[in-house]
Design a protein around this motif. Structure first.
Motif, PDB file in Angstrom:
ATOM      1  N   ASN A  25       0.841  -1.201   0.000  1.00  0.00           N
ATOM      2  CA  ASN A  25       0.000   0.000   0.000  1.00  0.00           C
ATOM      3  C   ASN A  25       0.874   1.249   0.000  1.00  0.00           C
ATOM      4  OD1 ASN A  25      -2.982  -0.844   0.474  1.00  0.00           O
ATOM      5  ND2 ASN A  25      -1.822  -2.088   1.925  1.00  0.00           N
ATOM      6  N   ALA A  26       0.543   2.197  -0.871  1.00  0.00           N
ATOM      7  CA  ALA A  26       1.243   3.478  -0.929  1.00  0.00           C
ATOM      8  C   ALA A  26       0.271   4.598  -0.598  1.00  0.00           C
ATOM      9  CB  ALA A  26       1.836   3.705  -2.312  1.00  0.00           C
TER      10      ALA A  26
ATOM     11  N   TYR B   1      -1.708  15.364  -9.989  1.00  0.00           N
ATOM     12  CA  TYR B   1      -0.415  14.891  -9.480  1.00  0.00           C
ATOM     13  C   TYR B   1      -0.585  13.489  -8.889  1.00  0.00           C
ATOM     14  CZ  TYR B   1       4.234  15.671  -7.315  1.00  0.00           C
ATOM     15  OH  TYR B   1       5.552  15.623  -6.951  1.00  0.00           O
ATOM     16  N   PHE B   2      -1.606  13.313  -8.078  1.00  0.00           N
ATOM     17  CA  PHE B   2      -1.866  11.984  -7.517  1.00  0.00           C
ATOM     18  C   PHE B   2      -2.166  10.973  -8.621  1.00  0.00           C
ATOM     19  CE2 PHE B   2      -5.270   8.989  -6.128  1.00  0.00           C
ATOM     20  CZ  PHE B   2      -4.435   8.112  -5.438  1.00  0.00           C
ATOM     21  N   ASN B   3      -2.899  11.385  -9.636  1.00  0.00           N
ATOM     22  CA  ASN B   3      -3.215  10.467 -10.726  1.00  0.00           C
ATOM     23  C   ASN B   3      -1.956   9.995 -11.439  1.00  0.00           C
ATOM     24  OD1 ASN B   3      -5.966  10.632 -10.194  1.00  0.00           O
ATOM     25  ND2 ASN B   3      -6.268  12.344 -11.617  1.00  0.00           N
ATOM     26  N   SER B   4      -0.996  10.896 -11.615  1.00  0.00           N
ATOM     27  CA  SER B   4       0.287  10.517 -12.224  1.00  0.00           C
ATOM     28  C   SER B   4       1.035   9.533 -11.328  1.00  0.00           C
ATOM     29  CB  SER B   4       1.145  11.758 -12.475  1.00  0.00           C
ATOM     30  OG  SER B   4       0.546  12.615 -13.424  1.00  0.00           O
TER      31      SER B   4
ATOM     32  N   THR C 162       0.737   2.052  -9.362  1.00  0.00           N
ATOM     33  CA  THR C 162      -0.258   0.987  -9.504  1.00  0.00           C
ATOM     34  C   THR C 162      -0.129   0.282 -10.849  1.00  0.00           C
ATOM     35  OG1 THR C 162      -1.805   2.113  -8.023  1.00  0.00           O
ATOM     36  CG2 THR C 162      -2.710   0.429  -9.470  1.00  0.00           C
ATOM     37  N   SER C 163      -0.112   1.037 -11.924  1.00  0.00           N
ATOM     38  CA  SER C 163      -0.090   0.430 -13.256  1.00  0.00           C
ATOM     39  C   SER C 163       1.237  -0.264 -13.564  1.00  0.00           C
ATOM     40  CB  SER C 163      -0.370   1.484 -14.328  1.00  0.00           C
ATOM     41  OG  SER C 163      -1.642   2.064 -14.145  1.00  0.00           O
ATOM     42  N   VAL C 164       2.335   0.322 -13.124  1.00  0.00           N
ATOM     43  CA  VAL C 164       3.655  -0.244 -13.434  1.00  0.00           C
ATOM     44  C   VAL C 164       4.105  -1.244 -12.367  1.00  0.00           C
ATOM     45  CG1 VAL C 164       6.090   0.271 -13.889  1.00  0.00           C
ATOM     46  CG2 VAL C 164       4.305   1.836 -14.704  1.00  0.00           C
ATOM     47  N   PHE C 165       3.907  -0.884 -11.092  1.00  0.00           N
ATOM     48  CA  PHE C 165       4.478  -1.698 -10.012  1.00  0.00           C
ATOM     49  C   PHE C 165       3.449  -2.474  -9.191  1.00  0.00           C
ATOM     50  CE2 PHE C 165       7.519   1.949 -10.491  1.00  0.00           C
ATOM     51  CZ  PHE C 165       8.502   1.206 -11.130  1.00  0.00           C
TER      52      PHE C 165
END
Length: 235
Positions: A40-41, A54-57, A63-66
């Motif tokens: 969890n981040a 900024y949060f979406n980036s 989430t999408s990569v890691f």
């Protein structure tokens, strides 16, 4: 006693993935702490006044990569109840503090109680990371453009920070080489300058590694002439 970790990123564009090697390193620490569970981040965007793009980036990378679950702590444009904020901090394996107005962020944290939550997480061994404002806030002092950002001045200044790490922290060092060097000649304090796309890692408040996506980091050692500047290497 839990091992305490800070990953301080000098600058870069998470949206454009210029810090991806550093993000991969932070993600690996979070996954190790999660002990086999999905990590969890928690993103803290106080310095950018909770700027949601900024949060979406951040989420698109972590989430999408890691494959790390990403949440956000909102404390500026939307006041989240303290108990709900605490729940988010309690389950976090890593915290990422975004860039922006560092002085505003520190003042806001102390007013809202976020500082207590961040401090508790750090002591429990939650991975602490951040870029720009989220990198320099941990030092005793910070070389910041907060007065420029807030419209209260036109110059970079050294201001008090949170005091977890010794010395002065300077982000975006590759953009501020001359100004920061002039300042440090008069200040005569130890300092670290972190370029964009570079991070310095501290374990239990001791410098332990440099992670580069292209940038470098330098330490400033006070001397009779002002300072000695050395690139930070770890073999």
């Amino acid at each position: 006693m839990n091992e305490r970790t800070i990953v301080a990123i000098g600058g870069g564009e998470i949206k454009n993935k210029t810090t991806l090697k550093i993000d991969e390193y932070i993600a690996s620490l979070a996954k190790r702490r999660a002990c086999g569970k999905r990590a969890n981040a928690l993103f803290i965007g106080t310095a950018s006044h909770d700027h949601m793009p900024y949060f979406n980036s951040f989420r698109k990378t972590y989430t999408s990569v890691f494959d790390i679950k990403a949440d956000v702590a909102l404390t500026v444009f939307k006041q989240t109840e303290y108990s709900h904020l605490k729940e988010k901090f309690d389950v976090a394996d890593m915290i990422y503090v975004g860039g922006g107005d560092t002085k505003f962020m520190i003042d806001s944290w102390k007013e809202t109680g976020v500082y207590e939550l961040v401090t508790d997480a750090y002591r429990r061994g939650v991975i602490i990371s951040g870029l720009s404002a989220g990198a320099i806030c941990w030092f005793e002092e910070m070389y910041t453009d907060s007065e420029i950002v807030s419209g209260e001045g036109n110059d970079y200044k050294i201001m008090p920070a949170l005091g977890w790490l010794k010395g002065v922290g300077c982000p975006h060092y590759n953009e501020r080489v001359e100004d920061f060097s002039r300042t440090m000649k008069n200040v005569k304090k130890p300092a670290i300058g972190i370029e964009n796309d570079c991070a310095v890692v501290f374990e239990n408040e001791e410098l332990s590694a440099v992670i580069s996506s292209g940038g470098k980091a330098f330490k400033f050692i006070p001397s009779e002439e002002g300072f000695v500047k050395q690139e930070i290497y770890f073999e």
